[in-house]
Design an enzyme around this catalytic site. Structure first.
Site, PDB file in Angstrom:
ATOM      1  N   SER A 150       0.845  -1.197   0.000  1.00 39.83           N
ATOM      2  CA  SER A 150       0.000   0.000   0.000  1.00 39.83           C
ATOM      3  C   SER A 150       0.886   1.255   0.000  1.00 39.83           C
ATOM      4  O   SER A 150       1.698   1.443  -0.897  1.00 39.83           O
ATOM      5  CB  SER A 150      -0.953  -0.050   1.188  1.00 39.83           C
ATOM      6  OG  SER A 150      -1.999   0.890   1.068  1.00 39.83           O
ATOM      7  N   ASP A 175      -0.377  -4.747  -3.593  1.00 39.56           N
ATOM      8  CA  ASP A 175      -1.735  -4.199  -3.606  1.00 39.56           C
ATOM      9  C   ASP A 175      -1.805  -2.679  -3.554  1.00 39.56           C
ATOM     10  O   ASP A 175      -2.536  -2.111  -2.736  1.00 39.56           O
ATOM     11  CB  ASP A 175      -2.595  -4.805  -2.487  1.00 39.56           C
ATOM     12  CG  ASP A 175      -4.052  -4.954  -2.945  1.00 39.56           C
ATOM     13  OD1 ASP A 175      -4.266  -5.464  -4.058  1.00 39.56           O
ATOM     14  OD2 ASP A 175      -4.960  -4.562  -2.207  1.00 39.56           O
ATOM     15  N   HIS A 326      -7.089  -6.450   1.348  1.00 37.43           N
ATOM     16  CA  HIS A 326      -6.051  -5.469   1.005  1.00 37.43           C
ATOM     17  C   HIS A 326      -4.720  -5.810   1.665  1.00 37.43           C
ATOM     18  O   HIS A 326      -3.664  -5.640   1.059  1.00 37.43           O
ATOM     19  CB  HIS A 326      -6.521  -4.080   1.437  1.00 37.43           C
ATOM     20  CG  HIS A 326      -5.542  -2.994   1.169  1.00 37.43           C
ATOM     21  ND1 HIS A 326      -4.909  -2.838  -0.053  1.00 37.43           N
ATOM     22  CD2 HIS A 326      -5.060  -1.996   1.965  1.00 37.43           C
ATOM     23  CE1 HIS A 326      -4.096  -1.786  -0.001  1.00 37.43           C
ATOM     24  NE2 HIS A 326      -4.166  -1.267   1.209  1.00 37.43           N
TER      25      HIS A 326
END
Length: 354
Positions: A150, A175, A326
């Site tokens: 992220s 991700d 996520h």
């Protein structure tokens, strides 16, 4: 599931908690419960990392968790609001497969790190911090693999382009894609507002973490959530307080399980001025890194046009783990470890554990 929740999950954002979802045991119509209650207690970092080191860089001190003594050095960069403990379970899985050294720092404004300005979470500052940490820990010039999730994935790309890590041999981003990240910025404030502002105990925090889908793997939640929280400065008291302890480093930390005892360590709302800087231009920058690259995603729908073209041209390897959320590396640590190890062995950057 509401359309808002579906959209948030699709964009790879932390989900909203399910309304009214709190039971830890199954109940019969008579009210009697059966089945074993899940254990939400904290797992110590020493179950996964072998040592912790406080790295001093000028006026800042960064907490760094480490595992392994030989092989390629893998530097893990956590996402916004997470900490180095986010990589605990994965690090153990990975060192069981390949010969490597796992290095997981708490970034500026996160975890147990203390810096000259915890509020400066700009991409340039965070990338500079990562370079400083690596230079302190890699005096021998060992090969470096950067892996980021992220926000950390974006910072890994920014770090790669600073040309200070001369021994960089591979880049893995987990991700985060420019298109979906930029599109989700307007909804991030809503996501942050809808999560709990405080927890009565670490156990309650771990329970929320798993039941909300923030992290789907209970084991990982039990070791990583503690790094995202801190004691409230003025916790409210209740007439009947219970007291528990949590081991952090070698010290016993007393936790009073009263309302508002624990709050989030990082104020992500206040970091919103930096969000666009993390992600803008990310796809082009990722593709421009000359080292071997892998993009690991929870779903193929996250790919934007630029990365789709790059993937078709063979500019990077893509790995999709559709059954994860996520926090891919926390939800499916064994599968992620296998994907990373296969990638590194393919490029002759690591050897299997004999």
């Amino acid at each position: 599931m509401s359309s808002l929740r579906q959209n948030l999950l699709k964009q790879g954002l932390p989900p909203l908690p399910e309304p009214g979802s709190h039971p830890t045991t199954r109940s019969t119509s008579s009210g009697a419960s059966y089945g074993r209650k899940r254990d939400y207690s904290v797992l110590p970092w020493k179950n996964y990392f072998e040592q912790v080191q406080d790295v001093n860089t000028g006026g800042s001190t960064f907490r760094v968790y480490m595992r392994g003594n030989t092989g390629t050095k893998i530097v893990f960069l956590h996402g916004g609001g997470f900490s180095g403990l986010s990589w605990a379970v994965l690090s153990k899985c990975l060192t069981d497969i390949i010969d490597c050294q796992c290095i997981a720092p708490d970034l500026r404004g996160h975890g147990s790190s203390n810096t000259d300005d915890d509020s400066n979470l700009s991409a340039q500052q965070l990338a500079s911090d990562v370079c400083d940490i690596i230079e302190e820990l890699n005096a021998d010039g060992s090969p470096i693999v950067l892996i980021g999730h992220s926000m950390g994935g974006a910072i890994a790309v920014h770090t790669s382009l600073q040309n200070r890590i001369h021994s960089l041999v591979a880049l893995i981003v987990i991700d985060v894609v420019e298109g979906t990240a930029m599109a989700s910025l307007n909804t991030m404030h809503r996501v942050l507002q809808d999560r709990p502002t405080s927890f009565a105990s670490y156990e309650r925090a771990n329970e929320w973490c798993v039941k909300s889908g923030y992290v789907r793997n209970l084991e990982s939640a039990r070791v990583s959530m503690v790094g995202q929280l801190k004691k409230a400065e003025n916790p409210t008291s209740t007439p009947h307080q219970s007291i528990s302890t949590v081991n952090e480093d070698d010290a016993q930390i007393t936790v009073r399980n009263s309302t508002s005892c624990l709050v989030w360590r990082t104020n992500l709302q206040a970091s919103s001025q930096f969000w666009e800087g993390w992600f803008k231009g990310l796809s082009a920058n990722f593709l421009s890194v000359s080292a071997p690259k892998m993009l690991m995603l929870a779903g193929v729908d996250r790919l934007d046009r630029e990365l789709t073209i790059g993937q078709m041209q063979g500019k990077f390897q893509m790995q999709v783990l559709p059954k994860s959320g996520h926090a891919v590396h926390e939800d499916c640590p064994q599968k992620v470890a296998e994907a990373i190890s296969n990638f590194l062995k393919r490029h002759r950057l690591a050897n299997s554990v004999s």
